[in-house]
Design an enzyme around this catalytic site. Structure first.
Site, PDB file in Angstrom:
ATOM      1  N   LEU A 125       7.279   6.141 -16.002  1.00  0.00           N
ATOM      2  CA  LEU A 125       8.686   6.310 -15.614  1.00  0.00           C
ATOM      3  C   LEU A 125       9.465   5.017 -15.833  1.00  0.00           C
ATOM      4  O   LEU A 125      10.535   5.009 -16.418  1.00  0.00           O
ATOM      5  CB  LEU A 125       8.766   6.736 -14.140  1.00  0.00           C
ATOM      6  CG  LEU A 125      10.173   6.905 -13.543  1.00  0.00           C
ATOM      7  CD1 LEU A 125      10.907   8.074 -14.213  1.00  0.00           C
ATOM      8  CD2 LEU A 125      10.102   7.134 -12.034  1.00  0.00           C
ATOM      9  N   ARG A 268     -16.362 -19.590  13.100  1.00  0.00           N
ATOM     10  CA  ARG A 268     -15.823 -20.946  12.918  1.00  0.00           C
ATOM     11  C   ARG A 268     -15.666 -21.625  14.287  1.00  0.00           C
ATOM     12  O   ARG A 268     -14.938 -21.142  15.149  1.00  0.00           O
ATOM     13  CB  ARG A 268     -14.471 -20.863  12.210  1.00  0.00           C
ATOM     14  CG  ARG A 268     -13.724 -22.174  12.079  1.00  0.00           C
ATOM     15  CD  ARG A 268     -14.401 -23.135  11.139  1.00  0.00           C
ATOM     16  NE  ARG A 268     -13.501 -24.211  10.753  1.00  0.00           N
ATOM     17  CZ  ARG A 268     -13.905 -25.335  10.176  1.00  0.00           C
ATOM     18  NH1 ARG A 268     -15.194 -25.510   9.922  1.00  0.00           N
ATOM     19  NH2 ARG A 268     -13.043 -26.260   9.835  1.00  0.00           N
ATOM     20  N   GLU A 363       5.795   1.677  -6.940  1.00  0.00           N
ATOM     21  CA  GLU A 363       6.200   3.028  -6.530  1.00  0.00           C
ATOM     22  C   GLU A 363       7.365   3.006  -5.539  1.00  0.00           C
ATOM     23  O   GLU A 363       7.416   3.770  -4.581  1.00  0.00           O
ATOM     24  CB  GLU A 363       5.006   3.812  -5.976  1.00  0.00           C
ATOM     25  CG  GLU A 363       3.974   4.094  -7.064  1.00  0.00           C
ATOM     26  CD  GLU A 363       2.928   5.104  -6.666  1.00  0.00           C
ATOM     27  OE1 GLU A 363       3.270   6.061  -5.950  1.00  0.00           O
ATOM     28  OE2 GLU A 363       1.776   4.946  -7.085  1.00  0.00           O
TER      29      GLU A 363
END
Length: 379
Positions: A125, A268, A363
């Site tokens: 498109l 961590r 989109e």
């Protein structure tokens, strides 16, 4: 209301999770760095039923609905969003356009090959100078007897080079007329139909994006989908479902980044304790988890309406807009939680960060979604 997945939906999600772990995870960074479009993986996805998710079983598909569709895309995208993007484009754009607007002969001619991934599908498109202004397209289709002659080009097309078949929208009337465009199916190898430049992208690098070029490309009228002039209207309906696809892709990215950040924050240690015990980190995780949950609920509301055949344009736009913005935010925070390590390729969050941005653009940009939503609520 039932917020639990059915047993079938759980099995589908588990199958997609196993597929992603076995066939995608070992190659994620290899494909990303080389910009490899791994066609063989999509053939394997076809064997799992992931390339014809919404296609009825009598046409060779899985015969599933949009809740299952979301689950599959989410699980794949948690591992590699670029593979999720290509699965989404193949299913919701090319295949779904033919499935929704093709006649019986056209469906039986093309859908089984798409559903099995014997053929990879593309959908055209967008053009270089139009972007969101699809009505201003320059690609034309001129009737010549019982054939049409196409001239022009499309860009930012997923599978533009590797696709075996493309649904293309071309102008058959006046520029700017929403009833002046028509959809056509064009098979690879058709004279005058070639691919052009492959884009070198920030993220989603294993999902191929390239131009489609038409030079006196002659196709029979039997390749026309629906009535002359209906192409743009068809495309808007196809994009309603496509927005759910991008929302699901966004959800997968957000969950993948969040889970990586949560795991890292527990491992961590700083100042004698895991960083998840610091409020600055735990509050980030709380925001991430909440917004992901909201994204998922919006998506499944849109999926419910789509499955029921009810109006859902507003909901698909809302779910796509919100989920895509959330995935960018979550990916950003995931990098922040990882600190310097989040900026390296040794951890997955830098790729989620790069991949996430496309979701607010593809989109229909966030701004276009707001336009769609506002028009619906102001009716």
């Amino acid at each position: 209301m039932n917020f639990d997945y059915s047993e079938t939906q759980k099995m589908v999600a588990e199958s997609a999770r196993d597929f992603a772990q076995q066939y995608i995870l070992p190659h994620v960074m290899e494909w990303d760095e080389a910009q490899t479009f791994p066609v063989e993986v999509f053939k394997k996805a076809g064997e799992f039923g992931f390339m014809g998710i919404l296609v009825p079983e009598e046409l060779g598909g899985s015969g599933l609905g949009y809740h299952e569709y979301i689950a599959i895309l989410e699980e794949i995208s948690k591992v590699d969003p670029s593979i999720g993007l290509s699965v989404a484009a193949h299913n919701s754009l090319c295949t779904n356009h033919i499935l929704s607007f093709g006649n019986a002969e056209q469906k039986h001619r093309w859908i089984p090959k798409l559903a099995s991934a014997e053929w990879i599908g593309a959908w055209g498109l967008t053009e270089h100078n139009t972007g969101s202004d699809a009505g201003g397209m320059n690609t034309t289709a001129v009737k010549d007897g019982d054939h049409w002659v196409l001239n022009g080009a499309k860009n930012f097309i997923t599978h533009g080079k590797s696709g075996d078949i493309a649904v293309v929208i071309a102008r058959t009337g006046e520029k700017g007329d929403s009833h002046g465009m028509t959809a056509f199916v064009i098979e690879k190898g058709t004279p005058g139909f070639t691919s052009g430049k492959k884009e070198d992208k920030l993220g989603m690098r294993a999902s191929e994006t390239a131009e489609l070029i038409f030079t006196d490309c002659r196709i029979p009228d039997t390749n026309r989908l629906g009535e002359v002039g209906d192409g743009f209207v068809q495309s808007m309906k196809v994009l309603d479902g496509g927005r759910i696809s991008i929302g699901a892709l966004s959800l997968g990215i957000a969950k993948g980044a969040y889970e990586a950040a949560l795991k890292y924050s527990k491992e961590r240690v700083q100042f004698g304790k895991p960083i998840c015990e610091f409020q600055g980190i735990s509050f980030k995780l709380a925001d991430m988890a909440t917004e992901i949950e909201a994204s998922e609920l919006l998506l499944h509301k849109a999926a419910f309406l789509k499955n029921e055949g009810r109006p859902m344009t507003k909901w698909s736009a809302m779910s796509k807009m919100y989920a895509s913005e959330v995935c960018v935010k979550v990916a950003n925070e995931a990098v922040q939680i990882h600190g310097g390590y989040g900026y390296t390729k040794d951890f997955p969050v830098e790729k989620f960060y790069r991949d996430s941005k496309l979701c607010t653009i593809g989109e229909g940009t966030t701004e276009i979604q707001k336009l769609v939503i506002s028009r619906n609520i102001l009716k």
